[in-house]
Design an enzyme around this catalytic site. Structure first.
Site, PDB file in Angstrom:
ATOM      1  N   TYR A  97      71.669  17.626  71.304  1.00 47.44           N
ATOM      2  CA  TYR A  97      73.020  18.131  71.508  1.00 47.44           C
ATOM      3  C   TYR A  97      73.199  19.380  70.656  1.00 47.44           C
ATOM      4  CZ  TYR A  97      78.019  18.742  71.090  1.00 47.44           C
ATOM      5  OH  TYR A  97      79.271  19.297  71.098  1.00 47.44           O
ATOM      6  N   ARG A 126     100.900  12.853 106.656  1.00 49.68           N
ATOM      7  CA  ARG A 126      99.694  12.132 107.087  1.00 49.68           C
ATOM      8  C   ARG A 126      98.553  12.244 106.073  1.00 49.68           C
ATOM      9  NH1 ARG A 126      99.012  14.472 112.967  1.00 49.68           N
ATOM     10  NH2 ARG A 126     100.477  15.978 112.147  1.00 49.68           N
ATOM     11  N   GLY A 153     101.573  22.023 121.516  1.00 46.56           N
ATOM     12  CA  GLY A 153     102.400  22.690 122.505  1.00 46.56           C
ATOM     13  C   GLY A 153     101.497  23.266 123.597  1.00 46.56           C
ATOM     14  N   GLY A 181     100.162  27.511 106.827  1.00 45.46           N
ATOM     15  CA  GLY A 181      99.457  27.321 105.566  1.00 45.46           C
ATOM     16  C   GLY A 181      98.306  26.335 105.637  1.00 45.46           C
ATOM     17  N   ASP A 182      98.099  25.704 106.785  1.00 41.60           N
ATOM     18  CA  ASP A 182      97.087  24.640 106.853  1.00 41.60           C
ATOM     19  C   ASP A 182      96.027  24.875 107.924  1.00 41.60           C
ATOM     20  OD1 ASP A 182      98.626  24.241 109.078  1.00 41.60           O
ATOM     21  OD2 ASP A 182      98.892  22.095 108.806  1.00 41.60           O
ATOM     22  N   ALA A 211     106.410  24.831 104.680  1.00 41.46           N
ATOM     23  CA  ALA A 211     107.519  24.009 104.189  1.00 41.46           C
ATOM     24  C   ALA A 211     107.361  22.538 104.531  1.00 41.46           C
ATOM     25  CB  ALA A 211     108.837  24.531 104.754  1.00 41.46           C
ATOM     26  N   GLY A 212     106.458  22.245 105.468  1.00 39.27           N
ATOM     27  CA  GLY A 212     106.320  20.876 105.963  1.00 39.27           C
ATOM     28  C   GLY A 212     105.791  19.920 104.902  1.00 39.27           C
ATOM     29  N   LYS A 237     100.086  18.888 100.933  1.00 42.56           N
ATOM     30  CA  LYS A 237      98.945  19.083 101.822  1.00 42.56           C
ATOM     31  C   LYS A 237      98.251  20.432 101.633  1.00 42.56           C
ATOM     32  CE  LYS A 237      99.430  19.952 106.429  1.00 42.56           C
ATOM     33  NZ  LYS A 237      99.534  19.616 107.866  1.00 42.56           N
TER      34      LYS A 237
HETATM   35  C1  UD1 Z   1     103.503  23.292 116.088  1.00 42.44           C
HETATM   36  C2  UD1 Z   1     103.952  23.977 117.375  1.00 42.44           C
HETATM   37  C3  UD1 Z   1     103.014  23.577 118.497  1.00 42.44           C
HETATM   38  C4  UD1 Z   1     101.586  23.937 118.152  1.00 42.44           C
HETATM   39  C5  UD1 Z   1     101.205  23.331 116.819  1.00 42.44           C
HETATM   40  C6  UD1 Z   1      99.875  23.861 116.379  1.00 42.44           C
HETATM   41  C7  UD1 Z   1     106.360  24.233 117.243  1.00 42.44           C
HETATM   42  C8  UD1 Z   1     107.669  23.714 117.664  1.00 42.44           C
HETATM   43  N1  UD1 Z   1     105.296  23.590 117.663  1.00 42.44           N
HETATM   44  O1  UD1 Z   1     103.631  21.917 116.277  1.00 42.44           O
HETATM   45  O2  UD1 Z   1     103.384  24.233 119.694  1.00 42.44           O
HETATM   46  O3  UD1 Z   1     100.712  23.503 119.156  1.00 42.44           O
HETATM   47  O4  UD1 Z   1     102.162  23.687 115.801  1.00 42.44           O
HETATM   48  O5  UD1 Z   1      99.445  23.224 115.221  1.00 42.44           O
HETATM   49  O6  UD1 Z   1     106.301  25.231 116.536  1.00 42.44           O
HETATM   50  N2  UD1 Z   1     106.871  24.041 109.090  1.00 42.44           N
HETATM   51  C9  UD1 Z   1     107.823  24.628 108.279  1.00 42.44           C
HETATM   52  N3  UD1 Z   1     109.121  24.225 108.400  1.00 42.44           N
HETATM   53  C10 UD1 Z   1     109.498  23.275 109.284  1.00 42.44           C
HETATM   54  C11 UD1 Z   1     108.521  22.694 110.108  1.00 42.44           C
HETATM   55  C12 UD1 Z   1     107.226  23.097 109.997  1.00 42.44           C
HETATM   56  O7  UD1 Z   1     107.497  25.485 107.461  1.00 42.44           O
HETATM   57  O8  UD1 Z   1     110.689  22.960 109.322  1.00 42.44           O
HETATM   58  C13 UD1 Z   1     105.483  24.458 108.951  1.00 42.44           C
HETATM   59  C14 UD1 Z   1     104.579  23.320 108.547  1.00 42.44           C
HETATM   60  O9  UD1 Z   1     104.447  23.269 107.142  1.00 42.44           O
HETATM   61  C15 UD1 Z   1     103.267  23.697 109.224  1.00 42.44           C
HETATM   62  C16 UD1 Z   1     103.699  24.444 110.461  1.00 42.44           C
HETATM   63  O10 UD1 Z   1     105.026  24.867 110.221  1.00 42.44           O
HETATM   64  O11 UD1 Z   1     102.504  24.591 108.431  1.00 42.44           O
HETATM   65  C17 UD1 Z   1     103.622  23.595 111.722  1.00 42.44           C
HETATM   66  O12 UD1 Z   1     104.453  22.494 111.599  1.00 42.44           O
HETATM   67  P1  UD1 Z   1     104.128  21.136 112.322  1.00 42.44           P
HETATM   68  O13 UD1 Z   1     105.255  20.213 112.130  1.00 42.44           O
HETATM   69  O14 UD1 Z   1     102.772  20.682 111.929  1.00 42.44           O
HETATM   70  O15 UD1 Z   1     104.093  21.638 113.852  1.00 42.44           O
HETATM   71  P2  UD1 Z   1     103.641  20.800 115.078  1.00 42.44           P
HETATM   72  O16 UD1 Z   1     104.699  19.812 115.413  1.00 42.44           O
HETATM   73  O17 UD1 Z   1     102.276  20.332 114.906  1.00 42.44           O
END
Ligand code: UD1
Ligand code: CA
Length: 510
Positions: A389, A31, A163, A125-126, A26-27, A38
């Site tokens: 051709y 970047r 994390g 998803g990434d 969902a993110g 993405k």
């Molecule tokens: C998250 C973890 C972190 C871990 C890292 C690994 C949490 C709070 N933190 O951090 O501990 O080390 O991933 O990469 O979980 N997403 C949603 N909905 C949202 C937010 C995010 O679907 O509301 C999805 C994003 O699309 C992505 C994934 O969750 O695929 C991770 O989101 P992201 O914001 O990148 O997490 P980090 O802050 O990096």
């Protein structure tokens, strides 16, 4: 335990089939700085979410859910196109990985009519290099140890942004602390959360009701489930992944390229171990969707994309890009750019050849240097050797198309077909003005412009007889180098020289 009718049927290696895999997507992925979401960016010929779906399917979950929000419709359409059984879950405005999983779980519970039980896997998803084996192993450990939560971790040189895993002295996990919320001591921990977990469904559901947004980012952290599950008395374990590439996400295009290069390195190595000779692995790019047989050879600067297949003993390259091309056994394809084509066994293509979709080259046939083809079927043993051709055409067997032949297939409005039989011999610079048919065994003369059908066995001549105008150069180009050269070769002397004695224009007919 493994009753067919229960929700706990036994899968591979003795583990229970997971109730669900939830893929978070969902993110926004800001970047990436892209109008394309993405997770739709490809590596190894497959979108990142495509890789995630493949790995998720491999653990054979009862349900596969994808949580969407950013560019919802585009992502949803793409996901459904790849995996029509995937359940799309819309995340609301509450931010955070915890919220994403909460809405997914609620959605799946509602769909199945009762709360899911058993193992729920969460992944992103990434993270395109994550393998099915890693997910399967995580599930096996999770179930084998009877964990409430099992988290996949990695130990990184630079854990910034991730994390951190806080372990108890007995090795179990106490909590996960996000980088932004961590103390200096906690930031010194190098073991990080990959974001990939196996949960007990009931533990997850219960813990999520107690996750708040009281943190540095004001988000519902999925990571908080770990501490809550532990406080509830559940066992939380970490499974360390040594291969850091598998848990690496692509957040920007620099990481995307690095992951793409590493994926390619792995694919190339896998093919070499499977019996493919790859002369220069560093300049050879092979999509995850490509298939190669033993004893094929790929020469430097070769890129194979899509559903390309190369059969035994074929040689491809150097400097060749093939997308959705089938290369037959023993065929040679040199310096060629091709898509949507089939190259027969023993056939040869190139160099400098452009095969467009619908090109079908028969066994032992040839499409030679500086050729463009499109929507053309070339029969067994037929040769289009040089400079031409061929489009919207059908050519029989053992026909030889002369140098510089062209099918004039387009009248400015519509495309028309050229049909050429077997054992035909066409001379240089023949133009086939379609629609036109040339019968078996027919010939054409040099420069023929074939507008009418040529019956079998006929010779088609269309060019006007040649006329030579004697001494034209001396007359019209007096004083030129050509006139001088002609004079020296015995033609009339140059009119500009004193001894000149121009003759009358004479013409001869050839
Ligand atoms: C998250 C973890 C972190 C871990 C890292 C690994 C949490 C709070 N933190 O951090 O501990 O080390 O991933 O990469 O979980 N997403 C949603 N909905 C949202 C937010 C995010 O679907 O509301 C999805 C994003 O699309 C992505 C994934 O969750 O695929 C991770 O989101 P992201 O914001 O990148 O997490 P980090 O802050 O990096
Ligand atoms: Ca975040």
């Amino acid at each position: 335990m493994s009753n067919q009718d229960s929700t706990t049927a036994t899968a591979l290696n003795g583990t229970e089939i997971p109730a669900a895999v939830i893929v978070l997507a969902a993110g926004a992925g800001t970047r990436m700085k892209s109008r394309t979401p993405k997770i739709l960016h490809p590596i190894g010929g497959i979108s990142m979410i495509g890789h995630a779906l493949r790995a998720a399917r491999a653990v054979q979950p009862r349900d596969l859910a994808v949580v969407v929000r950013h560019e919802r419709d585009r992502v949803a359409e793409h996901v459904s196109g790849l995996d029509s059984a995937a359940v799309l879950i819309d995340q609301d405005d509450v931010p955070g990985t915890g919220r994403a999983v909460q809405v997914a779980l609620a959605g799946l519970d509602e769909r199945s009519g009762s709360p899911l039980a058993g193992t729920v896997v969460v992944t992103y998803g990434d993270v395109p290099l994550l393998t099915p084996e890693t997910l399967r192993d995580l599930v096996a450990v999770h179930q084998g140890e009877g964990n409430a939560v099992s988290v996949l971790t990695a130990v990184l040189e630079d854990p910034t942004g991730y994390g951190r895993i806080q372990r108890h002295e007995d090795g179990t996990v106490v909590a996960i602390v996000e980088h932004k919320d961590a103390s200096p001591e906690q930031r010194a921990i190098r073991e990080v959360n990959s974001g990939i977990y196996a949960f007990d469904a009931a533990v997850l559901r219960s813990a999520l009701t107690r996750v708040d947004v009281d943190n540095a980012q004001g988000e519902m952290y999925l990571t908080d489930v770990v501490g809550i599950a532990r406080a509830d008395g559940g066992r939380v374990a970490a499974v360390v992944q040594e291969d850091r590439w598998q848990v690496e996400g692509a957040n920007d295009r620099v990481q995307l390229a690095a992951l793409g290069a590493e994926l390619n390195r792995r694919l190339v190595e896998r093919w070499m171990r499977a019996g493919v000779s790859i002369v220069d692995p560093s300049t050879t790019w092979i999509d995850a969707t490509v298939a190669l047989e033993e004893d094929t050879t790929l020469l430097p600067n070769t890129q194979l994309h899509g559903e390309t297949f190369v059969a035994r003993d074929a040689v491809v390259g150097p400097d060749t890009t093939l997308t959705d091309v089938v290369v037959g056994e023993g065929a040679h394809v040199v310096r060629t750019h091709g898509s949507g084509s089939r190259i027969g066994a023993g056939a040869s293509v190139g160099p400098f050849t452009y095969l467009r979709p619908g090109t079908v080259l028969g066994e032992d046939g040839k499409i030679g240097a500086f050729y463009e083809t499109k929507n053309v079927t070339v029969g067994r043993g037929s040769k289009l050797s040089h400079l031409g051709y061929a489009g919207d055409a059908e050519i029989g067997e053992y026909t030889n198309i002369g140098c510089g032949n062209i099918t004039a297939n387009y009248d400015g409005v519509n495309k028309h077909r050229t049909v050429i039989g077997s054992h035909v011999r066409t001379s240089s610079n023949t133009v086939f003005v379609a629609p036109v048919t040339v019968g078996d065994g027919a010939y054409t003369g040099a420069g023929a412009v074939v507008r009418k059908d040529v019956p079998a066995g006929s010779l088609a001549l269309t060019v006007a007889p040649q006329r030579n105008i004697a001494d034209w150069v001396a007359e019209k180009r007096a004083g030129s180098a050509s006139a001088g050269a002609a004079g020296a070769a015995g033609a009339s002397p140059d009119k500009n020289t004193p001894s000149s004695n121009p003759t009358e224009e004479k013409s001869t007919q050839a």
